[in-house]
Design a protein around this motif. Structure first.
Motif, PDB file in Angstrom:
ATOM      1  N   ALA A  47       0.889  -1.399   0.138  1.00 21.19           N
ATOM      2  CA  ALA A  47      -0.077  -0.034   0.077  1.00 21.19           C
ATOM      3  C   ALA A  47       0.859   1.262  -0.148  1.00 21.19           C
ATOM      4  CB  ALA A  47      -0.795  -0.048   1.374  1.00 21.19           C
ATOM      5  N   ASP A  48       1.932   1.223   0.846  1.00 15.96           N
ATOM      6  CA  ASP A  48       2.994   2.572   0.694  1.00 15.96           C
ATOM      7  C   ASP A  48       3.619   2.555  -0.445  1.00 15.96           C
ATOM      8  OD1 ASP A  48       2.499   3.036   3.346  1.00 15.96           O
ATOM      9  OD2 ASP A  48       4.014   2.051   4.367  1.00 15.96           O
ATOM     10  N   ALA A  49       3.912   1.367  -1.060  1.00 14.37           N
ATOM     11  CA  ALA A  49       4.445   1.498  -2.371  1.00 14.37           C
ATOM     12  C   ALA A  49       3.564   1.918  -3.640  1.00 14.37           C
ATOM     13  CB  ALA A  49       5.054   0.183  -2.795  1.00 14.37           C
ATOM     14  N   ALA A  50       2.562   1.781  -3.437  1.00 12.10           N
ATOM     15  CA  ALA A  50       1.561   1.913  -4.456  1.00 12.10           C
ATOM     16  C   ALA A  50       1.262   3.618  -4.298  1.00 12.10           C
ATOM     17  CB  ALA A  50       0.128   1.324  -4.127  1.00 12.10           C
ATOM     18  N   ALA A  51       1.121   4.078  -3.013  1.00 15.43           N
ATOM     19  CA  ALA A  51       0.874   5.418  -2.979  1.00 15.43           C
ATOM     20  C   ALA A  51       1.921   6.208  -3.455  1.00 15.43           C
ATOM     21  CB  ALA A  51       0.582   5.612  -1.341  1.00 15.43           C
ATOM     22  N   ARG A  57       0.013  12.562  -2.684  1.00 15.69           N
ATOM     23  CA  ARG A  57       0.493  13.170  -1.253  1.00 15.69           C
ATOM     24  C   ARG A  57      -0.654  12.763  -0.111  1.00 15.69           C
ATOM     25  NH1 ARG A  57      -0.631  19.277  -0.350  1.00 15.69           N
ATOM     26  NH2 ARG A  57      -2.713  18.411   0.015  1.00 15.69           N
ATOM     27  N   ASP A  58      -1.687  13.204  -0.489  1.00 19.65           N
ATOM     28  CA  ASP A  58      -2.862  12.931   0.559  1.00 19.65           C
ATOM     29  C   ASP A  58      -2.931  11.498   1.209  1.00 19.65           C
ATOM     30  OD1 ASP A  58      -3.303  15.739   0.518  1.00 19.65           O
ATOM     31  OD2 ASP A  58      -5.266  15.285  -0.520  1.00 19.65           O
ATOM     32  N   ALA A  59      -2.719  10.518   0.229  1.00 11.89           N
ATOM     33  CA  ALA A  59      -2.862   9.148   0.524  1.00 11.89           C
ATOM     34  C   ALA A  59      -1.302   8.880   1.313  1.00 11.89           C
ATOM     35  CB  ALA A  59      -2.627   8.171  -0.592  1.00 11.89           C
ATOM     36  N   LEU A  60      -0.330   9.467   1.018  1.00 13.15           N
ATOM     37  CA  LEU A  60       1.006   9.217   1.766  1.00 13.15           C
ATOM     38  C   LEU A  60       0.632   9.696   3.131  1.00 13.15           C
ATOM     39  CD1 LEU A  60       3.551   9.903  -1.132  1.00 13.15           C
ATOM     40  CD2 LEU A  60       3.435   7.672   0.071  1.00 13.15           C
ATOM     41  N   VAL A  70       7.264  14.298   2.270  1.00 10.58           N
ATOM     42  CA  VAL A  70       6.563  13.914   0.953  1.00 10.58           C
ATOM     43  C   VAL A  70       6.922  15.235   0.109  1.00 10.58           C
ATOM     44  CG1 VAL A  70       4.330  13.902  -0.039  1.00 10.58           C
ATOM     45  CG2 VAL A  70       4.548  12.930   1.987  1.00 10.58           C
ATOM     46  N   PHE A  71       6.590  16.563   0.504  1.00 11.30           N
ATOM     47  CA  PHE A  71       7.077  17.504  -0.024  1.00 11.30           C
ATOM     48  C   PHE A  71       8.488  17.578  -0.690  1.00 11.30           C
ATOM     49  CE2 PHE A  71       8.831  22.110  -0.112  1.00 11.30           C
ATOM     50  CZ  PHE A  71       7.979  22.698  -1.168  1.00 11.30           C
ATOM     51  N   MET A  72       9.565  17.364   0.256  1.00 10.39           N
ATOM     52  CA  MET A  72      10.890  17.434  -0.206  1.00 10.39           C
ATOM     53  C   MET A  72      11.298  16.311  -1.071  1.00 10.39           C
ATOM     54  SD  MET A  72      12.151  20.249   0.891  1.00 10.39           S
ATOM     55  CE  MET A  72      13.959  20.042   0.338  1.00 10.39           C
ATOM     56  N   ALA A  73      10.699  15.169  -0.935  1.00 10.86           N
ATOM     57  CA  ALA A  73      11.081  13.910  -1.748  1.00 10.86           C
ATOM     58  C   ALA A  73      10.643  14.310  -3.218  1.00 10.86           C
ATOM     59  CB  ALA A  73      10.580  12.611  -1.056  1.00 10.86           C
ATOM     60  N   ASP A  74       9.399  14.757  -3.179  1.00  7.41           N
ATOM     61  CA  ASP A  74       8.660  15.028  -4.569  1.00  7.41           C
ATOM     62  C   ASP A  74       9.703  16.111  -5.280  1.00  7.41           C
ATOM     63  OD1 ASP A  74       6.536  15.175  -6.617  1.00  7.41           O
ATOM     64  OD2 ASP A  74       6.224  17.096  -5.810  1.00  7.41           O
ATOM     65  N   LEU A  75       9.857  17.140  -4.427  1.00 14.22           N
ATOM     66  CA  LEU A  75      10.472  18.191  -4.928  1.00 14.22           C
ATOM     67  C   LEU A  75      11.926  17.948  -5.710  1.00 14.22           C
ATOM     68  CD1 LEU A  75      10.629  21.418  -5.470  1.00 14.22           C
ATOM     69  CD2 LEU A  75      12.097  21.599  -3.405  1.00 14.22           C
TER      70      LEU A  75
ATOM     71  N   PHE B 112       3.803  26.306   4.336  1.00 12.44           N
ATOM     72  CA  PHE B 112       3.117  25.147   4.885  1.00 12.44           C
ATOM     73  C   PHE B 112       3.436  23.912   3.775  1.00 12.44           C
ATOM     74  CE2 PHE B 112       0.256  28.561   6.285  1.00 12.44           C
ATOM     75  CZ  PHE B 112       0.075  28.191   7.459  1.00 12.44           C
ATOM     76  N   PRO B 113       4.840  23.514   3.766  1.00  8.92           N
ATOM     77  CA  PRO B 113       5.040  22.453   2.697  1.00  8.92           C
ATOM     78  C   PRO B 113       4.587  21.399   3.006  1.00  8.92           C
ATOM     79  CG  PRO B 113       6.955  23.152   4.243  1.00  8.92           C
ATOM     80  CD  PRO B 113       5.869  24.229   4.554  1.00  8.92           C
ATOM     81  N   GLY B 114       3.801  20.749   1.886  1.00 12.65           N
ATOM     82  CA  GLY B 114       3.498  19.405   1.928  1.00 12.65           C
ATOM     83  C   GLY B 114       2.103  19.390   2.302  1.00 12.65           C
ATOM     84  N   THR B 115       1.278  20.522   2.456  1.00 12.72           N
ATOM     85  CA  THR B 115      -0.041  20.412   2.835  1.00 12.72           C
ATOM     86  C   THR B 115      -1.070  21.427   1.993  1.00 12.72           C
ATOM     87  OG1 THR B 115       0.039  22.740   4.043  1.00 12.72           O
ATOM     88  CG2 THR B 115       0.886  20.935   5.106  1.00 12.72           C
ATOM     89  N   ASP B 116      -2.251  21.658   2.217  1.00 17.15           N
ATOM     90  CA  ASP B 116      -3.075  22.007   1.174  1.00 17.15           C
ATOM     91  C   ASP B 116      -2.844  23.811   1.427  1.00 17.15           C
ATOM     92  OD1 ASP B 116      -4.139  19.949   0.177  1.00 17.15           O
ATOM     93  OD2 ASP B 116      -6.039  19.825   1.567  1.00 17.15           O
ATOM     94  N   ARG B 117      -2.230  24.097   2.497  1.00 12.45           N
ATOM     95  CA  ARG B 117      -1.891  25.597   2.501  1.00 12.45           C
ATOM     96  C   ARG B 117      -0.825  26.097   2.206  1.00 12.45           C
ATOM     97  NH1 ARG B 117      -3.836  28.248   7.225  1.00 12.45           N
ATOM     98  NH2 ARG B 117      -2.652  30.188   6.131  1.00 12.45           N
TER      99      ARG B 117
END
Lengths: 89, 211
Positions: A47-51, A57-60, A70-75, B112-117
């Protein structure tokens, strides 16, 4: 806390994988070459791998991932895949 | 001892920064003596929170660093009060030594990194905050709650609050505040002339503090 909550132990492998994508150039390179193999290396469950593969992001976050990771990995993945300006960051 | 500096592809003149080991060790030892359960590492890569500000401020030839990490993102973080108290102790410890030191804090302001904000920071919160700093009322930040920082997208303010403990009630020079579509950015300095009791000691005090 509203935005950045205590990460549950159940998400330890997922957060460790995200941290490696953020900070470990060699792991990020392996992930870009073969994401499934890299995630097996981190022992992510299906499930983690699929997300993570879907980049949801929201699923993770719902699975316990830290939003900042999540933000930094994606960036950092996107910075290697495409031209992302510093202003975007 | 040297620290790795890497990650974002911004120009880094010297990819490895020299660490001032005697001062680093003295801070850990004196901090623990004062009741702060500090931990140290001899193997921590420095990420953008360190090398972006250093990219713009490090003189030539470069001067040795003592990187101080503050956990701002991973709950449970230190309380703002604890950050302020550690900063005050840090100023006193530095003031008792002979080195000439610049304190720098990086991070923030609202985002607000990683959020809807992400696209809607709390710019008004930032501006009120800068007004407090300009008025020399920074110690009031020691009283904000972790929840308030989280709601305002200012959890990284813990690094500022640590520095504020060291500068005490000095009035800040706010050089700029620039909101972007996702982030409030400011440059603030407490110059030598307005240094306060936190830096008084037997030796030469830190020369300035900046954010």
């Amino acid at each position: 806390m509203v935005h950045y909550r205590f990460p549950p132990a159940s998400a330890y492998r997922l957060n460790r994988c995200l941290f490696a994508l953020k900070s470990d150039d060699a792991f990020r390179s392996r992930f870009r070459t073969d994401a499934r193999a890299a995630m097996r290396e981190m022992e992510l469950d299906d499930a983690d791998a699929a997300a993570l593969l879907r980049g949801e992001r929201d699923a993770l976050v719902a699975r316990g991932a830290h939003p900042y990771l999540v933000f930094m990995a994606d960036l950092r993945l996107r910075m290697e895949r495409e031209a992302v300006t510093f202003e975007y960051f | 001892m040297r620290g790795d500096v890497r990650a974002l592809p911004v120009p880094v003149p010297d990819p490895r920064a020299a660490i001032h080991e005697p001062l680093a060790r003295a801070l850990v030892e004196a901090g623990i003596e004062r009741g702060f359960d500090l931990v140290y590492t001899q193997d921590a890569p420095l990420d953008y929170a360190f090398y972006v500000p250093l990219h713009f401020t490090m003189p030539e030839p470069s001067v040795p660093l003592v990187p101080l990490h503050v956990n701002v993102y991973l709950p449970p973080q230190p309380t703002p009060k604890r950050c302020y108290e550690w900063g005050r102790a840090l100023g006193e410890i530095l003031g008792s030594r002979s080195e000439r030191v610049v304190l720098m804090a990086s991070g923030g302001m609202s985002h607000f990194p990683g959020t809807d904000r992400y696209a809607s920071p709390e710019f008004d919160y930032d501006r009120r905050l800068l007004d407090l700093l300009s008025a020399g009322r920074s110690r009031e930040l020691a009283g904000v709650t972790a929840e308030e920082l989280d709601r305002a997208g200012n959890i990284e303010l813990r690094t500022w609050i640590t520095l504020l403990g060291a500068v005490g009630d000095a009035k800040a020079d706010v050089y700029c505040y620039e909101p972007s579509w996702h982030h409030g950015n400011a440059v603030v300095e407490w110059p030598l002339a307005v240094r306060t009791s936190g830096f008084r000691g037997a030796g030469a005090p830190p020369s300035e503090a900046s954010l």
